[in-house]
Design an enzyme around this catalytic site. Sequence first.
Site, mmCIF file in Angstrom:
data_model
loop_
_atom_site.group_PDB
_atom_site.id
_atom_site.type_symbol
_atom_site.label_atom_id
_atom_site.label_comp_id
_atom_site.label_asym_id
_atom_site.label_seq_id
_atom_site.Cartn_x
_atom_site.Cartn_y
_atom_site.Cartn_z
ATOM 1 N N PHE A 34 -2.284 15.950 4.621
ATOM 2 C CA PHE A 34 -2.654 15.277 3.378
ATOM 3 C C PHE A 34 -1.470 15.349 2.430
ATOM 4 C CE2 PHE A 34 -4.701 14.139 -0.534
ATOM 5 C CZ PHE A 34 -5.505 13.086 -0.105
ATOM 6 N N ARG B 189 0.115 12.156 -8.635
ATOM 7 C CA ARG B 189 0.742 10.843 -8.414
ATOM 8 C C ARG B 189 2.154 10.794 -8.987
ATOM 9 N NH1 ARG B 189 -3.348 7.329 -6.750
ATOM 10 N NH2 ARG B 189 -5.356 7.578 -7.758
ATOM 11 N N GLU C 37 0.844 -1.200 0.000
ATOM 12 C CA GLU C 37 0.000 0.000 0.000
ATOM 13 C C GLU C 37 0.877 1.248 0.000
ATOM 14 O OE1 GLU C 37 -2.723 1.308 -0.559
ATOM 15 O OE2 GLU C 37 -4.285 0.837 0.881
ATOM 16 N N ASP C 38 0.322 2.332 -0.500
ATOM 17 C CA ASP C 38 1.041 3.611 -0.452
ATOM 18 C C ASP C 38 1.049 4.177 0.963
ATOM 19 O OD1 ASP C 38 -1.722 3.992 -0.493
ATOM 20 O OD2 ASP C 38 -1.701 5.546 -2.030
ATOM 21 N N ASP D 278 -3.941 5.004 6.551
ATOM 22 C CA ASP D 278 -4.526 6.186 7.177
ATOM 23 C C ASP D 278 -5.463 5.693 8.276
ATOM 24 O OD1 ASP D 278 -5.131 8.959 7.308
ATOM 25 O OD2 ASP D 278 -6.869 8.681 6.024
HETATM 26 P P1 IMP Z 1 -7.374 4.008 4.805
HETATM 27 O O1 IMP Z 1 -8.370 2.957 4.477
HETATM 28 O O2 IMP Z 1 -8.006 5.175 5.497
HETATM 29 O O3 IMP Z 1 -6.170 3.502 5.554
HETATM 30 O O4 IMP Z 1 -6.958 4.639 3.429
HETATM 31 C C1 IMP Z 1 -5.900 4.273 2.704
HETATM 32 C C2 IMP Z 1 -5.990 4.943 1.341
HETATM 33 O O5 IMP Z 1 -6.404 6.315 1.465
HETATM 34 C C3 IMP Z 1 -4.620 5.007 0.717
HETATM 35 O O6 IMP Z 1 -4.365 3.877 -0.057
HETATM 36 C C4 IMP Z 1 -4.699 6.279 -0.089
HETATM 37 O O7 IMP Z 1 -5.204 6.009 -1.375
HETATM 38 C C5 IMP Z 1 -5.682 7.172 0.646
HETATM 39 N N1 IMP Z 1 -4.986 8.187 1.475
HETATM 40 C C6 IMP Z 1 -4.903 8.241 2.806
HETATM 41 N N2 IMP Z 1 -4.182 9.289 3.230
HETATM 42 C C7 IMP Z 1 -3.770 9.919 2.114
HETATM 43 C C8 IMP Z 1 -2.955 11.093 1.882
HETATM 44 O O8 IMP Z 1 -2.427 11.766 2.784
HETATM 45 N N3 IMP Z 1 -2.764 11.413 0.585
HETATM 46 C C9 IMP Z 1 -3.301 10.700 -0.459
HETATM 47 N N4 IMP Z 1 -4.049 9.609 -0.284
HETATM 48 C C10 IMP Z 1 -4.294 9.220 0.993
HETATM 49 MG MG MG Z 2 -5.952 7.408 -3.257
#
Ligand code: IMP
Ligand code: MG
Length: 181
Positions: free
Chosen positions: A153, A166, A100-101, A104
Amino acid sequence: MIDPSTIGEVVYSSDDIKKRVKELGRQISEEYAGKEIILVCILKGSYAFTADLAREIDVPCSIEFMQVSSYANSIESSGSLKIIKDINVPVDGKHIIIIEDIIDTGITLNNLKKMFLTRNPESIKLCAFLDKPSRRQAPIEADYVGYVVEDNFLVGYGLDYAQHFRNLPYIAILKEEYYKN
Ligand code: IMP
Ligand code: MG
Protein backbone atom coordinates in the site's frame (compact mmCIF):
# COMPACT_ATOMS: atom_id res chain seq x y z
CA MET A 1 1.50 16.73 11.39
CA ILE A 2 2.57 13.55 9.58
CA ASP A 3 4.03 11.00 11.93
CA PRO A 4 7.20 9.88 10.07
CA SER A 5 7.16 6.51 11.85
CA THR A 6 4.11 5.46 9.79
CA ILE A 7 6.02 5.82 6.53
CA GLY A 8 8.14 2.88 5.44
CA GLU A 9 10.54 2.53 2.53
CA VAL A 10 10.61 5.31 -0.05
CA VAL A 11 10.01 3.56 -3.36
CA TYR A 12 10.36 6.55 -5.71
CA SER A 13 12.06 9.77 -4.76
CA SER A 14 10.96 13.14 -5.97
CA ASP A 15 13.82 13.05 -8.53
CA ASP A 16 12.80 9.59 -9.79
CA ILE A 17 9.24 10.88 -10.25
CA LYS A 18 10.36 14.00 -12.15
CA LYS A 19 12.51 11.98 -14.50
CA ARG A 20 9.82 9.42 -15.29
CA VAL A 21 7.09 12.05 -15.75
CA LYS A 22 9.33 13.88 -18.21
CA GLU A 23 9.80 10.66 -20.22
CA LEU A 24 6.07 9.99 -20.28
CA GLY A 25 5.39 13.56 -21.38
CA ARG A 26 7.88 13.24 -24.21
CA GLN A 27 6.38 9.91 -25.34
CA ILE A 28 2.84 11.30 -25.32
CA SER A 29 3.93 14.48 -27.15
CA GLU A 30 5.58 12.37 -29.88
CA GLU A 31 2.64 10.03 -30.26
CA TYR A 32 0.08 12.86 -30.42
CA ALA A 33 2.10 15.19 -32.65
CA GLY A 34 -0.29 17.27 -34.77
CA LYS A 35 -3.27 16.36 -32.58
CA GLU A 36 -5.04 17.93 -29.66
CA ILE A 37 -5.68 16.03 -26.43
CA ILE A 38 -8.14 16.21 -23.56
CA LEU A 39 -6.39 15.06 -20.39
CA VAL A 40 -8.95 13.74 -17.92
CA CYS A 41 -7.56 13.95 -14.39
CA ILE A 42 -9.21 11.49 -12.03
CA LEU A 43 -9.47 13.24 -8.69
CA LYS A 44 -8.19 13.22 -6.17
CA GLY A 45 -5.30 10.81 -6.54
CA SER A 46 -3.95 11.99 -9.89
CA TYR A 47 -3.94 15.74 -9.22
CA ALA A 48 -0.17 15.90 -8.72
CA PHE A 49 0.70 13.57 -11.60
CA THR A 50 -1.68 15.35 -13.99
CA ALA A 51 -0.25 18.77 -13.13
CA ASP A 52 3.32 17.57 -13.66
CA LEU A 53 2.59 15.51 -16.76
CA ALA A 54 0.62 18.28 -18.45
CA ARG A 55 3.65 20.55 -18.12
CA GLU A 56 5.80 17.97 -19.93
CA ILE A 57 3.39 17.69 -22.87
CA ASP A 58 3.98 20.09 -25.72
CA VAL A 59 0.99 19.41 -27.98
CA PRO A 60 -2.20 21.43 -27.43
CA CYS A 61 -4.21 20.00 -24.58
CA SER A 62 -7.03 20.88 -22.27
CA ILE A 63 -7.41 19.47 -18.78
CA GLU A 64 -10.69 18.24 -17.34
CA PHE A 65 -11.41 16.90 -13.89
CA MET A 66 -13.54 14.03 -12.83
CA GLN A 67 -14.07 12.46 -9.44
CA VAL A 68 -15.20 8.91 -8.99
CA SER A 69 -15.20 6.71 -5.98
CA SER A 70 -14.49 3.05 -5.70
CA TYR A 71 -12.60 3.26 -2.43
CA ALA A 72 -13.94 4.70 0.81
CA ASN A 73 -11.68 5.15 3.81
CA SER A 74 -10.51 1.60 3.38
CA ILE A 75 -7.74 -0.02 1.40
CA GLU A 76 -10.04 -2.50 -0.38
CA SER A 77 -12.01 -1.67 -3.51
CA SER A 78 -15.79 -1.69 -3.24
CA GLY A 79 -15.95 -3.02 -6.79
CA SER A 80 -18.33 -0.38 -8.08
CA LEU A 81 -17.85 3.07 -9.54
CA LYS A 82 -19.77 6.15 -8.55
CA ILE A 83 -19.38 9.41 -10.47
CA ILE A 84 -19.10 12.20 -7.91
CA LYS A 85 -18.07 14.90 -10.37
CA ASP A 86 -18.28 14.56 -14.15
CA ILE A 87 -16.40 16.55 -16.78
CA ASN A 88 -18.59 19.17 -18.40
CA VAL A 89 -17.35 19.11 -22.01
CA PRO A 90 -18.36 16.79 -24.84
CA VAL A 91 -15.62 14.36 -25.89
CA ASP A 92 -17.10 13.06 -29.14
CA GLY A 93 -14.51 13.21 -31.91
CA LYS A 94 -11.76 14.09 -29.41
CA HIS A 95 -8.60 12.30 -28.35
CA ILE A 96 -8.75 11.67 -24.64
CA ILE A 97 -6.23 10.35 -22.14
CA ILE A 98 -7.55 9.30 -18.74
CA ILE A 99 -4.98 9.94 -16.05
CA GLU A 100 -4.92 7.83 -12.90
CA ASP A 101 -2.53 7.66 -9.97
CA ILE A 102 -2.48 3.86 -9.75
CA ILE A 103 -4.20 0.83 -11.26
CA ASP A 104 -4.84 -1.75 -8.61
CA THR A 105 -7.78 -4.11 -9.25
CA GLY A 106 -8.39 -2.22 -12.52
CA ILE A 107 -12.08 -1.88 -11.69
CA THR A 108 -12.02 1.93 -11.69
CA LEU A 109 -10.28 2.32 -15.06
CA ASN A 110 -12.21 -0.50 -16.66
CA ASN A 111 -15.52 1.12 -15.71
CA LEU A 112 -14.29 4.58 -16.66
CA LYS A 113 -13.11 3.42 -20.07
CA LYS A 114 -16.46 1.73 -20.77
CA MET A 115 -18.30 4.88 -19.72
CA PHE A 116 -16.14 7.14 -21.91
CA LEU A 117 -16.51 4.85 -24.93
CA THR A 118 -20.27 5.52 -24.86
CA ARG A 119 -19.44 9.21 -25.42
CA ASN A 120 -17.80 8.46 -28.80
CA PRO A 121 -14.30 9.92 -28.47
CA GLU A 122 -12.03 9.69 -31.53
CA SER A 123 -9.55 7.79 -29.35
CA ILE A 124 -9.11 6.91 -25.72
CA LYS A 125 -5.91 5.97 -23.90
CA LEU A 126 -5.16 5.29 -20.27
CA CYS A 127 -2.20 6.64 -18.38
CA ALA A 128 -1.37 5.55 -14.84
CA PHE A 129 1.67 6.61 -12.88
CA LEU A 130 1.76 3.29 -11.01
CA ASP A 131 0.58 -0.17 -11.94
CA LYS A 132 0.08 -3.08 -9.51
CA PRO A 133 -0.61 -5.93 -11.98
CA SER A 134 -0.59 -8.63 -9.30
CA ARG A 135 -3.87 -7.25 -7.91
CA ARG A 136 -5.78 -7.08 -11.19
CA GLN A 137 -9.42 -8.25 -11.26
CA ALA A 138 -10.69 -6.41 -14.35
CA PRO A 139 -9.20 -7.00 -17.82
CA ILE A 140 -7.52 -3.66 -18.33
CA GLU A 141 -4.02 -2.37 -19.14
CA ALA A 142 -2.82 1.20 -19.26
CA ASP A 143 -1.25 2.54 -22.47
CA TYR A 144 1.24 4.62 -20.49
CA VAL A 145 2.64 3.50 -17.14
CA GLY A 146 5.19 5.27 -14.96
CA TYR A 147 6.28 2.31 -12.87
CA VAL A 148 5.12 -1.25 -12.27
CA VAL A 149 5.02 -1.84 -8.51
CA GLU A 150 4.70 -4.73 -6.10
CA ASP A 151 1.70 -5.32 -3.89
CA ASN A 152 2.29 -2.79 -1.11
CA PHE A 153 0.00 0.00 0.00
CA LEU A 154 1.66 3.16 -1.27
CA VAL A 155 1.21 6.77 -0.26
CA GLY A 156 2.46 10.13 -1.50
CA TYR A 157 2.49 11.99 -4.82
CA GLY A 158 -1.31 12.11 -4.76
CA LEU A 159 -1.86 8.66 -3.23
CA ASP A 160 -3.65 8.71 0.10
CA TYR A 161 -4.53 6.60 3.02
CA ALA A 162 -7.82 7.95 4.47
CA GLN A 163 -7.09 11.30 2.74
CA HIS A 164 -3.67 11.68 4.31
CA PHE A 165 -0.18 11.71 2.78
CA ARG A 166 -1.21 12.97 -0.70
CA ASN A 167 1.18 15.88 -0.28
CA LEU A 168 4.33 13.81 0.21
CA PRO A 169 6.68 14.66 -2.69
CA TYR A 170 7.85 11.03 -2.90
CA ILE A 171 6.10 7.63 -3.03
CA ALA A 172 6.53 5.39 0.00
CA ILE A 173 5.17 2.19 1.49
CA LEU A 174 2.66 2.73 4.29
CA LYS A 175 3.67 0.49 7.17
CA GLU A 176 1.20 -2.37 7.65
CA GLU A 177 0.81 -1.78 11.37
CA TYR A 178 -0.62 1.63 10.51
CA TYR A 179 -3.70 0.26 8.75
CA LYS A 180 -3.97 -3.34 9.99
CA ASN A 181 -5.23 -3.93 13.50
P1 IMP B 1 -8.75 0.04 -8.64
O1 IMP B 1 -10.15 0.28 -9.09
O2 IMP B 1 -8.67 -1.09 -7.67
O3 IMP B 1 -7.77 -0.12 -9.77
O4 IMP B 1 -8.38 1.27 -7.74
C1 IMP B 1 -7.75 2.36 -8.15
C2 IMP B 1 -7.80 3.41 -7.05
O5 IMP B 1 -7.55 2.81 -5.76
C3 IMP B 1 -6.69 4.40 -7.24
O6 IMP B 1 -7.10 5.48 -8.02
C4 IMP B 1 -6.36 4.79 -5.81
O7 IMP B 1 -7.17 5.86 -5.40
C5 IMP B 1 -6.70 3.57 -4.97
N1 IMP B 1 -5.49 2.78 -4.63
C6 IMP B 1 -5.13 1.58 -5.10
N2 IMP B 1 -3.96 1.16 -4.60
C7 IMP B 1 -3.54 2.15 -3.79
C8 IMP B 1 -2.36 2.33 -2.97
O8 IMP B 1 -1.43 1.51 -2.90
N3 IMP B 1 -2.31 3.49 -2.29
C9 IMP B 1 -3.29 4.45 -2.34
N4 IMP B 1 -4.39 4.33 -3.09
C10 IMP B 1 -4.52 3.18 -3.80
MG1 MG C 1 -7.59 6.98 -3.25
